[in-house]
Design a protein around this motif. Structure first.
Motif, mmCIF file in Angstrom:
data_model
loop_
_atom_site.group_PDB
_atom_site.id
_atom_site.type_symbol
_atom_site.label_atom_id
_atom_site.label_comp_id
_atom_site.label_asym_id
_atom_site.label_seq_id
_atom_site.Cartn_x
_atom_site.Cartn_y
_atom_site.Cartn_z
ATOM 1 N N ALA A 208 0.815 -1.209 0.000
ATOM 2 C CA ALA A 208 0.000 0.000 0.000
ATOM 3 C C ALA A 208 0.851 1.263 0.000
ATOM 4 O O ALA A 208 0.433 2.304 -0.512
ATOM 5 N N LEU A 209 2.057 1.179 0.541
ATOM 6 C CA LEU A 209 2.892 2.362 0.705
ATOM 7 C C LEU A 209 3.803 2.636 -0.485
ATOM 8 O O LEU A 209 4.224 3.782 -0.691
ATOM 9 N N ALA A 210 4.124 1.598 -1.247
ATOM 10 C CA ALA A 210 5.074 1.764 -2.354
ATOM 11 C C ALA A 210 4.549 2.764 -3.384
ATOM 12 O O ALA A 210 3.531 2.519 -4.029
ATOM 13 N N GLN A 211 5.253 3.862 -3.541
ATOM 14 C CA GLN A 211 4.810 4.893 -4.487
ATOM 15 C C GLN A 211 5.099 4.494 -5.930
ATOM 16 O O GLN A 211 4.386 4.915 -6.841
ATOM 17 N N ASN A 212 6.143 3.706 -6.132
ATOM 18 C CA ASN A 212 6.511 3.289 -7.488
ATOM 19 C C ASN A 212 5.941 1.931 -7.860
ATOM 20 O O ASN A 212 6.311 1.361 -8.897
ATOM 21 N N GLY A 213 5.094 1.379 -7.001
ATOM 22 C CA GLY A 213 4.409 0.142 -7.333
ATOM 23 C C GLY A 213 5.311 -1.059 -7.491
ATOM 24 O O GLY A 213 6.180 -1.328 -6.655
ATOM 25 N N ARG A 214 5.124 -1.778 -8.575
ATOM 26 C CA ARG A 214 5.800 -3.055 -8.802
ATOM 27 C C ARG A 214 7.333 -2.957 -8.731
ATOM 28 O O ARG A 214 7.968 -3.832 -8.118
ATOM 29 N N PRO A 215 7.980 -1.937 -9.315
ATOM 30 C CA PRO A 215 9.448 -1.871 -9.198
ATOM 31 C C PRO A 215 9.932 -1.841 -7.746
ATOM 32 O O PRO A 215 10.947 -2.470 -7.413
ATOM 33 N N THR A 216 9.209 -1.127 -6.893
ATOM 34 C CA THR A 216 9.602 -1.087 -5.485
ATOM 35 C C THR A 216 9.399 -2.436 -4.819
ATOM 36 O O THR A 216 10.252 -2.901 -4.049
ATOM 37 N N LEU A 217 8.267 -3.073 -5.093
ATOM 38 C CA LEU A 217 8.020 -4.392 -4.510
ATOM 39 C C LEU A 217 9.049 -5.400 -4.999
ATOM 40 O O LEU A 217 9.515 -6.257 -4.226
ATOM 41 N N ASP A 218 9.429 -5.323 -6.282
ATOM 42 C CA ASP A 218 10.469 -6.212 -6.811
ATOM 43 C C ASP A 218 11.776 -6.019 -6.057
ATOM 44 O O ASP A 218 12.441 -6.988 -5.662
ATOM 45 N N ALA A 219 12.162 -4.759 -5.866
ATOM 46 C CA ALA A 219 13.423 -4.467 -5.188
ATOM 47 C C ALA A 219 13.374 -4.900 -3.726
ATOM 48 O O ALA A 219 14.354 -5.402 -3.174
ATOM 49 N N ALA A 220 12.207 -4.715 -3.085
ATOM 50 C CA ALA A 220 12.060 -5.121 -1.689
ATOM 51 C C ALA A 220 12.137 -6.640 -1.557
ATOM 52 O O ALA A 220 12.796 -7.163 -0.641
#
Length: 282
Positions: A208-220
């Motif tokens: 819910a917090l990731a502003q950049n969506g999928r790229p941020t989740l991928d990196a996390a």
């Protein structure tokens, strides 16, 4: 002077001195108040008083325990419901375990059978993220990735948080620190299962917090998986596979009323279901 209550705590870096006036103020609050969590401003800075037994276990925890006993999924089991004295001992013990392995935790100033006094750690990661969003800072999502990496470091050290959320994290010298160790899922399930549960729980707010969506989740996810034990990654695949069976029902309910919790469940579970596949294949 008031010091940490236990020599072992002092040996692990929990060593705080208070002036006589601070001791008097602290003792007065401990003796005359019964709030579960209280902040007290002293000459050396703010401290937090946390008590166990000030409130009863929520009904849904008991229901979760009952439901988990009827299903063959260990990750659904809640942490054991303990007496207040045992709950306080568990939280203090876990805080010391994390500190002993080099992870930032609050300092223990004083502890009794049902209360613990800890140092103030400053703003939580949740609050820092809010400030970054309001200020339009570009490193907002980088902090989310740091949180996933920190959980990976925990897991690599043979630990699990139990209830990882950005509201339970803080920053110390650029490192993510941890607090609120009320849960101990590895007491009722294998450690690797508890660790898989950890990262799924963390991805609920991250999604819910990731502003950049999928790229941020991928990196996390990569930040966690590059550090986590292989057994935890395998367990995450099993956990995500089971939870993904509930996605059609969740989406159906969401057509009628899509609450924030339901949306986080859908996004996080759907993401992890697919993200874990390359790791499992490898």
């Amino acid at each position: 002077m008031l010091e940490a209550a236990d020599p072992q705590e002092q040996a692990q870096g929990f060593h705080v001195h208070l002036e006589d006036a601070d001791i008097a103020a602290l003792m007065q609050v401990l003796l005359t108040s019964d709030g579960r969590i209280q902040q007290l401003n002293l000459s050396a800075g703010s401290v937090w008083i946390k008590r166990q037994g000030a409130e009863k276990a929520p009904w849904w925890v008991k229901f979760q325990a009952f439901a988990a006993s009827a299903l063959p999924y260990k990750f659904l089991k809640p942490s054991p419901i303990l007496k207040p004295v045992e709950m306080m001992e568990r939280e203090k013990r876990r805080m010391m375990e994390f500190g002993a392995k080099g992870f930032p935790v609050p300092e223990i100033i004083y502890s009794s059978q049902t209360a613990i006094v800890i140092s103030d750690v400053g703003p939580t990661v949740q609050r820092i993220l809010k400030w970054k969003r309001q200020a339009g800072e570009t490193d907002h999502d980088a902090l989310l990735i740091d949180c996933a990496a920190a959980i990976g470091d925990l897991h690599a050290a043979g630990l699990c948080h139990g209830r990882p959320h950005v509201r339970d994290f803080f920053l110390r010298d650029g490192r993510v620190g941890f607090m609120d160790f009320e849960e101990e899922p590895q007491a009722v399930m294998p450690l690797e299962t508890a660790q898989a549960r950890d990262i799924w729980l963390l991805f609920l707010p991250l999604s819910a917090l990731a502003q950049n969506g999928r790229p941020t989740l991928d990196a996390a996810y990569r930040a966690w998986a590059s550090r986590a034990p292989d057994a935890a990654i395998i367990e995450l695949r099993r956990l995500a596979t089971v939870l993904a069976r509930f996605l059609p029902l969740a989406r159906l309910i969401g057509r009628v009323q899509m609450g924030s919790d339901l949306q986080r469940f859908i996004v996080a579970t759907d993401y992890l279901k697919n993200a874990v596949e390359p790791e499992a294949a490898g």
